[in-house]
Design a protein around this motif. Structure first.
Motif, PDB file in Angstrom:
ATOM      1  N   PHE A   8       0.844  -1.197   0.000  1.00  0.00           N
ATOM      2  CA  PHE A   8       0.000   0.000   0.000  1.00  0.00           C
ATOM      3  C   PHE A   8       0.876   1.242   0.000  1.00  0.00           C
ATOM      4  O   PHE A   8       1.882   1.303   0.711  1.00  0.00           O
ATOM      5  CB  PHE A   8      -0.911   0.060   1.230  1.00  0.00           C
ATOM      6  N   GLN A   9       0.478   2.232  -0.754  1.00  0.00           N
ATOM      7  CA  GLN A   9       1.127   3.536  -0.704  1.00  0.00           C
ATOM      8  C   GLN A   9       0.483   4.336   0.428  1.00  0.00           C
ATOM      9  O   GLN A   9      -0.721   4.224   0.649  1.00  0.00           O
ATOM     10  CB  GLN A   9       0.917   4.291  -2.014  1.00  0.00           C
ATOM     11  N   ASN A  10       1.261   5.137   1.112  1.00  0.00           N
ATOM     12  CA  ASN A  10       0.742   6.024   2.150  1.00  0.00           C
ATOM     13  C   ASN A  10      -0.121   5.280   3.170  1.00  0.00           C
ATOM     14  O   ASN A  10      -1.213   5.707   3.528  1.00  0.00           O
ATOM     15  CB  ASN A  10      -0.051   7.177   1.498  1.00  0.00           C
TER      16      ASN A  10
ATOM     17  N   THR B 159      -4.888  11.655   1.886  1.00  0.00           N
ATOM     18  CA  THR B 159      -5.489  10.587   1.090  1.00  0.00           C
ATOM     19  C   THR B 159      -4.675  10.264  -0.158  1.00  0.00           C
ATOM     20  O   THR B 159      -5.145   9.529  -1.025  1.00  0.00           O
ATOM     21  CB  THR B 159      -6.924  10.966   0.670  1.00  0.00           C
TER      22      THR B 159
ATOM     23  N   GLY C 279      -2.758   8.539  -2.837  1.00  0.00           N
ATOM     24  CA  GLY C 279      -2.700   7.121  -3.167  1.00  0.00           C
ATOM     25  C   GLY C 279      -4.003   6.384  -2.919  1.00  0.00           C
ATOM     26  O   GLY C 279      -4.186   5.265  -3.364  1.00  0.00           O
ATOM     27  N   TRP C 280      -4.916   7.007  -2.213  1.00  0.00           N
ATOM     28  CA  TRP C 280      -6.220   6.408  -1.907  1.00  0.00           C
ATOM     29  C   TRP C 280      -7.295   7.108  -2.728  1.00  0.00           C
ATOM     30  O   TRP C 280      -7.232   8.310  -2.937  1.00  0.00           O
ATOM     31  CB  TRP C 280      -6.529   6.531  -0.418  1.00  0.00           C
ATOM     32  N   HIS C 281      -8.300   6.354  -3.161  1.00  0.00           N
ATOM     33  CA  HIS C 281      -9.376   6.896  -3.989  1.00  0.00           C
ATOM     34  C   HIS C 281     -10.716   6.527  -3.364  1.00  0.00           C
ATOM     35  O   HIS C 281     -10.818   5.573  -2.615  1.00  0.00           O
ATOM     36  CB  HIS C 281      -9.295   6.315  -5.401  1.00  0.00           C
TER      37      HIS C 281
ATOM     38  N   TYR D  63     -10.339   2.896  -1.839  1.00  0.00           N
ATOM     39  CA  TYR D  63      -9.567   1.819  -2.446  1.00  0.00           C
ATOM     40  C   TYR D  63      -8.214   2.308  -2.925  1.00  0.00           C
ATOM     41  O   TYR D  63      -7.953   3.502  -3.021  1.00  0.00           O
ATOM     42  CB  TYR D  63     -10.338   1.193  -3.617  1.00  0.00           C
ATOM     43  N   GLN D  64      -7.382   1.313  -3.220  1.00  0.00           N
ATOM     44  CA  GLN D  64      -6.081   1.587  -3.802  1.00  0.00           C
ATOM     45  C   GLN D  64      -5.847   0.594  -4.928  1.00  0.00           C
ATOM     46  O   GLN D  64      -6.259  -0.573  -4.828  1.00  0.00           O
ATOM     47  CB  GLN D  64      -4.972   1.486  -2.761  1.00  0.00           C
ATOM     48  N   THR D  65      -5.204   1.046  -5.987  1.00  0.00           N
ATOM     49  CA  THR D  65      -4.863   0.185  -7.105  1.00  0.00           C
ATOM     50  C   THR D  65      -3.459  -0.366  -6.868  1.00  0.00           C
ATOM     51  O   THR D  65      -2.527   0.385  -6.597  1.00  0.00           O
ATOM     52  CB  THR D  65      -4.926   0.961  -8.428  1.00  0.00           C
TER      53      THR D  65
ATOM     54  N   SER E 164      -7.586  -3.816  -7.821  1.00  0.00           N
ATOM     55  CA  SER E 164      -8.053  -2.808  -6.869  1.00  0.00           C
ATOM     56  C   SER E 164      -8.474  -3.503  -5.587  1.00  0.00           C
ATOM     57  O   SER E 164      -9.154  -4.533  -5.620  1.00  0.00           O
ATOM     58  CB  SER E 164      -9.221  -2.013  -7.448  1.00  0.00           C
TER      59      SER E 164
END
Length: 185
Positions: free
Chosen positions: A27-29, A36, A38-40, A79-81, A164
Motif C-alpha cells: 500500500f502507498q501512504n 489521502t 494514493g487512496w481513492h 480503495y487503492q490500485t 483494486s
C-alpha cells in the motif's frame, strides 16, 4: 572458528530477509501522513484522538486515519490500485478498523444492492479484491469504540496489470475509521 562465522552470516541473512519482508507494504501512504494521497473513493483523512473523537494534528496522542462516513441508501468505499508486477502470488492483508459510537448499519435490504451487479453482504465492514479474473471478499463485524483487526490471505495472478483493493462500509449512520492497512508478500 569458521563455523561460527558461517552461522553468524546465515543468521544475519535470515534476519535481513525477515526485516525486508516485514517492511514491504504494497500500500502507498499506509500511515496516512500524506492525507489521502494514493487512496481513492469516499475516504477523508482526519486525526483521531485516543478517546475516539476527531482532533487536529497538534492534539496530543492523535493518529492519522482514514474516515468513511456511512451514507443512507448505499455502501461507500475507499480503495487503492495495486500494480500486479508488485503483487503476484499469495499476499497477506491486515487492517485495523474502528466504529464510532453512533455507528448503525442499515436494516433495509435494498440499500445493499448496487447497479453494477454487486450486492454487499449485510456486514459492518468488507474488504474486496477485484481485477484480472481475481476476486475475493473478507468481512468483519465491528464493535463500537473498539479497534478490530481484519486479516485475510489472497492470491493474485498476473493476468492483468492492476488490481483494486477496496475497504467498504455499509449503508447507515456514523463513521468507520481505518488505520495500519498492510498488504505484504
Amino acid at each position: 572458528m569458521r563455523s561460527w562465522w558461517l552461522l553468524l552470516l546465515a543468521a544475519g541473512m535470515l534476519l535481513g530477509t525477515a526485516a525486508s519482508a516485514f517492511c514491504d507494504n504494497l500500500f502507498q501512504n499506509a500511515d496516512f501522513k500524506e492525507g489521502t494521497q494514493g487512496w481513492h473513493g469516499d475516504g477523508r483523512a482526519v486525526f483521531l484522538r485516543p478517546d475516539g473523537t476527531e482532533g487536529s494534528e497538534t492534539d496530543p496522542g492523535v493518529i492519522p486515519v482514514l474516515r468513511l462516513a456511512l451514507a443512507k441508501g448505499h455502501p461507500l468505499s475507499v480503495y487503492q490500485t495495486i500494480r500486479s508486477k508488485d503483487a503476484i502470488g499469495k499476499l497477506n492483508l491486515s487492517v485495523q478498523v474502528y466504529a464510532s459510537i453512533d455507528f448503525k448499519r442499515s436494516t433495509h435490504a435494498s440499500d445493499y444492492e448496487l447497479q453494477d451487479e454487486f450486492t454487499m453482504p449485510v456486514v459492518d465492514f468488507m474488504i474486496r479484491l477485484v481485477g484480472g479474473g481475481d476476486f475475493g471478499e473478507w468481512d468483519s463485524q465491528l464493535k463500537a469504540e473498539q479497534w478490530v483487526t481484519v486479516n485475510g490471505a489472497l492470491s493474485v495472478s498476473n493476468t492483468t496489470d492492476e488490481h483494486s483493493l477496496y475497504f467498504v462500509v455499509p449503508p447507515g449512520e456514523g463513521y468507520v475509521y481505518i488505520k495500519n492497512p498492510a498488504l505484504k508478500p
